[in-house]
Design a protein around this motif. Structure first.
Motif, short mmCIF file in Angstrom:
data_model
loop_
_atom_site.label_atom_id
_atom_site.label_comp_id
_atom_site.label_asym_id
_atom_site.label_seq_id
_atom_site.Cartn_x
_atom_site.Cartn_y
_atom_site.Cartn_z
N SER A 160 52.15 74.16 89.78
CA SER A 160 51.39 74.02 91.03
C SER A 160 52.34 74.33 92.18
O SER A 160 53.55 74.11 92.06
CB SER A 160 50.84 72.60 91.16
N HIS A 178 46.34 74.42 93.47
CA HIS A 178 46.30 73.82 92.15
C HIS A 178 45.68 74.76 91.11
O HIS A 178 45.75 74.49 89.91
CB HIS A 178 45.52 72.51 92.18
N ARG A 179 45.07 75.86 91.58
CA ARG A 179 44.46 76.84 90.68
C ARG A 179 45.03 78.22 90.98
O ARG A 179 45.15 78.62 92.14
CB ARG A 179 42.94 76.86 90.85
#
Length: 336
Positions: A160, A178-179
């Motif tokens: 992250s 986070h993605r």
């Protein structure tokens, strides 16, 4: 005993304009207890104009005086300025450069120190040069496909990342990623706030803050306070200043062993002295689960609102802000 004319300058027209006005109220309450200063509060607008509390536009000239639109009013000589401006142009060093040019004494860090701390990339280079550990990072100078690929590779390695505009204050232009699929959009968004971007490894630490300031000829570093954010959030601009903020603050961080406290204070003093800071700063650290200390950032003109940590930590250390302020000003004007 001499009395001095002091300008309390606030606002600035940037993203932290309104917060600056709140901090100025704190300064006004302290200055009201100090009879040696005649204080004129001026708000610097987004258009670059100086405005009195009554709304009158005035000019701060290179002769170190205030000139009024009403020519019947005599110019008001200025002995000293408190540039109570968060973000641009105060913490960036711009306004201090102007004061240096016209040789007008002022409160707070100098222009170069302010600039070095405000730019997150420059600051991290200084931290490393001073031997102070800080968060692993990447530096980006454009939102190109190659730059985005580098961030994606870091994401794959670190799990992250945090994408930050390099020259903004109070978490403005900062975005957690986070993605992996969110990275291109967030990188481009960060570049809307600054010409350079820093990408850091996401750390899930305790967030500790130290007030560092000059008091009676010594540089003082308080015991660290702590910011505790709501679950799965970071200390964003809204969390710092919104009345609905769920963040909890401790003026002294609980359950931190004395060796760690001593190391944090030592790093804070090393940063203050090594980067040639002056008068005051708030130095923010991360403390990881395995007790690793990482210097996060330095605020060269910390907030002084009702919920701000700096004045609380100074008072908790046993010092009075008005006394601290008076000593700093008189040391500059009278060489004390």
């Amino acid at each position: 005993m001499n009395k001095y004319n002091l300008v309390l300058l606030c606002g600035g027209g940037g993203s932290e304009h309104d917060i600056s006005l709140l901090s100025a109220k704190y300064f006004e309450s302290c200055l009201a207890t100090l009879p040696r200063f005649n204080t004129l509060r001026l708000e610097l607008t987004a258009e670059g104009q100086y405005r009195t509390r009554e709304g009158e536009i005035v000019e701060l000239t290179n002769r170190r005086e205030i000139r009024f639109a009403d020519e019947a009013k005599a110019p008001w000589p200025v002995d000293y300025v408190i540039p109570c401006i968060h973000g641009y142009p105060g913490e960036t060093g711009d306004i201090q450069s102007w004061f240096n040019l016209i040789r007008l004494p002022y409160f707070g860090c100098g222009s170069e120190a302010s600039s070095n701390c405000f730019n997150k990339i420059t600051a991290k280079m200084w931290f490393s040069a001073l031997g102070i550990p800080n968060t692993p990072y990447l530096y980006l100078d454009e939102p190109s496909d190659d730059a985005i690929a580098r961030v994606e590779a870091a994401f794959d390695e670190w799990g992250s990342v945090f994408i930050k505009a390099a020259s903004q204050g109070s978490s403005v232009g900062c975005f957690p990623a986070h993605r992996r699929e969110d990275i291109p959009g967030l990188v481009r968004k960060a570049f809307e706030y600054a010409p350079f971007v820093v990408v850091e490894k996401t750390i899930k630490p305790r967030e500790l803050e130290v007030a560092v300031y000059e008091y009676q000829g010594e540089i003082v570093a308080t015991r660290p306070g702590e910011i505790v954010c709501a679950a799965n959030t970071f200390y964003s601009f809204e969390e710092k200043y919104d009345t609905k903020s769920q963040a909890v603050t401790h003026v002294e961080a609980p359950n931190v062993d004395e060796d760690t406290v001593a190391a944090i204070r030592d790093y804070a003093l090393r940063a203050f002295k090594g980067m040639k800071l002056r008068h005051l700063s708030r130095i923010d650290f991360f403390l990881t689960e395995d007790n690793q200390i990482l210097l996060n950032e330095i605020n060269t003109f910390p907030g002084l609102t009702q919920i701000s940590m700096f004045p609380k930590m100074l008072a908790h250390h046993g010092h009075d802000f008005a006394t601290f302020l008076e000593q700093a000003i008189l040391a500059e004007l009278e060489g004390r």
